[in-house]
Structure formats: C-alpha cells, structure tokens
Motif scaffolding. Structure first.
Motif, mmCIF file in Angstrom:
data_model
loop_
_atom_site.group_PDB
_atom_site.id
_atom_site.type_symbol
_atom_site.label_atom_id
_atom_site.label_comp_id
_atom_site.label_asym_id
_atom_site.label_seq_id
_atom_site.Cartn_x
_atom_site.Cartn_y
_atom_site.Cartn_z
ATOM 1 N N ASP A 187 30.292 27.446 35.239
ATOM 2 C CA ASP A 187 29.541 27.530 36.485
ATOM 3 C C ASP A 187 28.564 28.701 36.423
ATOM 4 N N GLU A 188 27.293 28.389 36.553
ATOM 5 C CA GLU A 188 26.270 29.445 36.549
ATOM 6 C C GLU A 188 25.771 29.777 37.949
ATOM 7 N N VAL A 189 26.184 28.977 38.945
ATOM 8 C CA VAL A 189 25.782 29.198 40.334
ATOM 9 C C VAL A 189 27.022 29.100 41.218
ATOM 10 N N LEU A 190 27.179 30.078 42.107
ATOM 11 C CA LEU A 190 28.297 30.078 43.046
ATOM 12 C C LEU A 190 27.734 30.069 44.462
ATOM 13 N N GLU A 191 28.114 29.058 45.226
ATOM 14 C CA GLU A 191 27.612 28.917 46.597
ATOM 15 C C GLU A 191 28.658 29.397 47.588
ATOM 16 N N ALA B 90 28.631 39.540 39.137
ATOM 17 C CA ALA B 90 28.731 38.766 37.893
ATOM 18 C C ALA B 90 29.518 39.604 36.889
ATOM 19 N N HIS B 91 30.745 39.151 36.569
ATOM 20 C CA HIS B 91 31.617 39.892 35.644
ATOM 21 C C HIS B 91 31.533 39.258 34.258
ATOM 22 N N HIS B 92 31.234 40.084 33.254
ATOM 23 C CA HIS B 92 31.020 39.612 31.886
ATOM 24 C C HIS B 92 31.753 40.550 30.925
ATOM 25 N N PRO B 93 32.236 40.019 29.799
ATOM 26 C CA PRO B 93 32.927 40.901 28.835
ATOM 27 C C PRO B 93 32.069 42.093 28.393
ATOM 28 N N LEU B 94 30.762 41.943 28.409
ATOM 29 C CA LEU B 94 29.899 43.045 27.986
ATOM 30 C C LEU B 94 29.488 43.955 29.146
ATOM 31 N N ALA C 157 23.732 33.490 41.272
ATOM 32 C CA ALA C 157 23.465 32.889 39.965
ATOM 33 C C ALA C 157 23.274 33.978 38.923
ATOM 34 N N ALA C 158 23.689 33.682 37.701
ATOM 35 C CA ALA C 158 23.533 34.634 36.598
ATOM 36 C C ALA C 158 23.403 33.863 35.291
ATOM 37 N N ASN C 159 22.524 34.325 34.422
ATOM 38 C CA ASN C 159 22.355 33.734 33.086
ATOM 39 C C ASN C 159 22.940 34.679 32.047
ATOM 40 N N SER C 160 23.914 34.201 31.320
ATOM 41 C CA SER C 160 24.531 35.035 30.290
ATOM 42 C C SER C 160 25.220 34.141 29.261
ATOM 43 N N ASN C 161 25.581 34.704 28.150
ATOM 44 C CA ASN C 161 26.287 33.991 27.087
ATOM 45 C C ASN C 161 27.349 34.925 26.483
ATOM 46 N N VAL D 288 24.429 42.315 43.035
ATOM 47 C CA VAL D 288 23.321 42.423 43.974
ATOM 48 C C VAL D 288 23.900 42.209 45.370
ATOM 49 N N SER D 289 23.389 42.960 46.350
ATOM 50 C CA SER D 289 23.966 42.932 47.694
ATOM 51 C C SER D 289 22.941 42.484 48.727
ATOM 52 N N LEU D 290 23.455 41.897 49.780
ATOM 53 C CA LEU D 290 22.650 41.444 50.907
ATOM 54 C C LEU D 290 23.351 41.871 52.188
ATOM 55 N N ARG D 291 22.649 42.640 53.029
ATOM 56 C CA ARG D 291 23.246 43.071 54.290
ATOM 57 C C ARG D 291 22.842 42.068 55.381
ATOM 58 N N LEU D 292 23.854 41.416 55.925
ATOM 59 C CA LEU D 292 23.643 40.367 56.923
ATOM 60 C C LEU D 292 23.960 40.902 58.316
ATOM 61 N N SER D 293 23.014 40.733 59.237
ATOM 62 C CA SER D 293 23.217 41.123 60.630
ATOM 63 C C SER D 293 23.172 39.867 61.490
#
Length: 468
Positions: free
Chosen positions: A279-283, A301-305, A253-257, A310-315
């Motif tokens: 879409d502000e949330v991607l599942e 989260a890719h934004h024009p500005l 999730a990301a909040n941006s405008n 953020v990363s999560l290492r899953l084992s």
C-alpha cells in the motif's frame, strides 16, 4: 372674402402640415426594466402666445386614442390613472417642443400603442404613435471571477447589471452560497456589487449566486455560478478550516523501496495504518466532523532506512456554546460568571440595561474581568448595586464567524455570604481549570436561551426560544 381669410392662416403657418411628431415607431422593454424614448414635435407658431401642455395617452379598445386613458401629462385638466402614476415620465418640456418619454418598472399590461396629445388654445392628437412591447424578464446579472481562485487566499468577485433607470431608485444586490457565512447584501451600489471572501478547498464546485432585486421588491433576477477553487497540496504544518458537520478525506502517500508503512496519528493515537506492505496510499475518512475532531493530524511513513512525517492542523468551526453561567449577591454587589467556547474563539459580553459590555472594563458601577485560553473564554461581572436591584444581566457568547450568538438571562436565586475580593481570585482560578478541562459550577437558575443575530439585544423578538 374667403381668400382673404385663408391668406393670413397660410402666412401664419396654422395649417395641419406644421403639426409633426418625430418618435421611433416601437420600443421593446423587459418587465421591471426601464426605457427612454426620444421624441420631438412641431406646432404652428401662432400657438406660442398660449400655455402649452402635453400628454401621452393609450389607444382605446376601438383602435383610436383614448383621451380618458392618459399615462402622463403636464395638463392640469387631464387625470392620470392610479396604476400608471409614477411609472411614466415626460423627460422634456412640451413648451420647447420636447415630448420625450421614460417608462420605469415596465409591466406586461403596459403593452400597447401610445399617442402624444397637444393642448394650447385647442387640442391636437398626433397620428404618428409609439408601440410599447413589454416582454418577460430574462435579463440576468453578470458575475466576473478572478483568473485564479485559490483556497485560503482573498478572492474578489463582481456582479453587474445593466440598470437603465435614473432617479433615486436602484436595485439591491445580494450574494448567497456555501462559501459565505451568511447572506450578504449591498444596497448602495446602483449598477454593480463587489464581493470579497476567502474560499476553502471544500467550496470547490459549490454554487455562488448573485441576486438583483428591483425597487419595490416585486421582481428579482439572479445568476448562479460554480466556484472553481484551486488548492495546492498541503505542506508540513499546514492548517485547514472545516465547518462542523462536514466530511473530510485525508490521503497519506509515500514513494520508497521497499514500501514504507503508513500511519495516520492524532494526539499520539494511531487512527489508521497500511494493511499491506504494497500500500502506497493510506486514506483516513472523517465523516460528520465534530468540534472534538480538531487537532494536529500527522502522516508518518516508517521505513527501515528511516521515517518521515508531514502534519496538518485541522480546525473544526462550530457555533458558540455557553457553560455554567451563575449570579449571586455579595458584599460588593451582584457577582456573575459566564463561560463559553467556540471555534474560532468567541467573545463574552454582558447586556446591562440595554448596553453591551465586553472585554475588561471598570467604572463606578460595574467591573468586567475576562480571561481566555484557546477556544475557551471566561468572564466575570461585578455590578455595584444593593441586593434586590431590578437590573438583570444577560450573558452573551458570540463569534464573528457566523452572525449568531447564545444569550442567557441570569437570576440570582440565593444570598451568598459576605465577600469582597475572592470573586476575582475565583475567576482567574476558574479560567485555569477550564483550560485543564474542568468546570466549576455555581448555584444558578437558567431562565431561557435564545439565538439572535450579532449585536441584537436578547429581549428583542425571536422565533427560536426554549425553556430549560
């Protein structure tokens, strides 16, 4: 003449009013539990010159004391029924006017009325009596939990049970639940058991049970609670442990405008992306996780500005697996190799003549060389014996996450050319190739494989066995 005979008796105190018994009228005890009943009595002092015995006897079918149905006695002339032996005890000494009684492992058939019977130079059964009421077992253990149980942090829980029985016997505590890798027992604690474990987020809402088994194993009682595991939002480069076969849902999730475009990325591969600019949330759903699903998951989260991630290492935890075990004869003796992988990383050991050898070791008769890369482990064994020696090694790959292992019995099936030092070089090379994802295979015969508890010799009896 009659008066002269009666006066000494009165003075001696031998009339019936000196026979008194003080005991509570009734006691209630649950099946399998214990009860202690204080009791005292008096008798004429003239009996002090005789040996004193005491017995507790049950009421007979006609509402009268049954002298042939004793449950406990100090009188050698009285026989106690077999089914009552060892469960009823006289706590006091009848010679000291103590008739206190204890009942252990109470049974529903123990319900009834009991009388205390005295023997000196003659016998006397007290009319005051004790009624024992044995009810069904409803007592459960109590589980105390910490105020806050956090995912990834050590948690300590206590299970207590009001055990009133003395002596050497005590109940056995055991724990079971999805948060535990195996059933855990605490046979030493008589009144409580302490459980230490590290819960994960996936254990929130799962059941945890403390079971108390009474001595002899005839009865048990248990209490089950639901774990309330708090889990903070993962930060950048957080790690997460998940059992193989479980499912997971990751949210990005990301909040941006204006709204940013969201991506889930694993090993430079885009797994999912937002379909709409709103879409502000991607599942990302990960059902039935496999060992190959582990890795570094990145939420981008890719934004024009600009972009943020953020990363999560899953084992993904999975049971040990064995790859390409082999044995052959050479100049130095018997040369065997064995490789395995698991998450967490396993250890490889060799069973030789009933003894387990692990890690790197060397002696006059054998040498073990082990290499490790990530979740892969490779081990080589050189047994300095002549060809034809009847000692057949077993390779065992095991992990401490779960108490199981994989064992392979190896049988050399051909005579290799003479060699001396090249097995060591080949072992190191093979470990490097495994790290790159390649496997080097030798001539071998797999006789069978077994799964056994940790530390158990592969030849021990096993119910799971299959031919290869």
């Amino acid at each position: 003449m009659l008066l002269l005979l009666l006066l000494p008796l009165l003075w001696d105190g031998s009339l019936s009013f000196e026979w008194t018994l003080k005991v509570q009228p009734s006691v209630t005890v649950q099946e399998g539990m214990c009860a202690r009943i204080p009791c005292s009595f008096t008798f004429p002092s003239s009996y002090n010159r005789y040996e004193i015995y005491g017995s507790w006897i049950r009421e007979g079918p006609y509402g009268r004391p049954d002298i042939y149905n004793a449950v406990v006695t100090t009188d050698p002339s009285v026989t106690v029924d077999v089914q009552n032996q060892g469960r009823f005890h006289l706590l006091g000494d009848p010679r000291k006017r103590n008739c206190s009684l204890s009942i252990t492992d109470a049974q529903l058939t123990d319900t009834g009325r009991y009388y205390f019977r005295f023997r000196g130079f003659d016998r006397y059964t007290f009319t005051d009596n004790l009624y024992v009421n044995v009810t069904a077992l409803i007592q459960k253990p109590d589980i105390s939990t910490p105020e806050k149980l956090e995912s990834g942090n050590l948690g300590i829980l206590n299970c207590t049970f009001p055990w009133a029985c003395g002596g050497d016997s005590s109940p056995r505590f055991s724990w079971k639940g999805n948060a535990l890798s195996s059933r855990q027992e605490d046979p030493e604690a008589p009144h409580f058991s302490e459980l230490s474990f590290i819960p994960g987020y996936q254990h929130h809402g799962t059941n945890l049970t403390c079971q108390v088994t009474f001595p002899g194993g005839r009865l048990s009682t248990q209490r089950t609670i639901q774990l309330n595991v708090s889990c903070s939002a993962p930060g950048n480069n957080s790690s997460l442990l998940v059992q193989e076969g479980e499912s997971l849902h990751l949210l990005c999730a990301a909040n941006s405008n204006p709204p940013a475009t969201l991506y889930w990325i694993l090993r430079d591969q885009i797994l999912a992306s937002s379909k709409s600019p709103d879409d502000e949330v991607l599942e990302l759903g990960l059902p039935h996780l496999k060992s190959t699903d582990g890795g570094k998951y990145t939420c981008l989260a890719h934004h024009p500005l600009g972009s943020k991630q953020v990363s999560l290492r899953l084992s993904v935890l999975y049971a040990p697996m064995m790859i390409s075990p082999s044995c052959s004869w050479g100049k130095e003796g018997l040369f065997c190799t064995c490789s395995g992988h698991a998450e967490p990383a396993p250890s490889v050991g060799w069973w030789i003549e009933g003894k387990l050898v692990e890690g790197n070791s060397s002696s006059d008769t054998l040498q073990v060389i082990s290499t490790r890369f990530g979740s892969w482990v490779n081990s080589s064994l050189i047994v300095k014996v002549q060809s034809g020696h009847n000692s057949i090694p077993y390779c065992e790959v095991r992990t401490h996450h779960k108490e199981d292992s994989v064992s392979i019995r190896l049988m050399p099936v051909f005579s290799a050319q003479e060699y001396s030092s090249w097995p060591l070089i080949l072992t190191l090379l093979r470990g490097a190739l495994m790290a790159a994802g390649f496997l080097l295979t030798y001539g071998l015969t797999w006789l069978y494989y077994t799964r056994k508890p940790l530390g158990q010799h592969p030849l021990a009896p096993d119910t799971t066995q299959a031919s290869l």
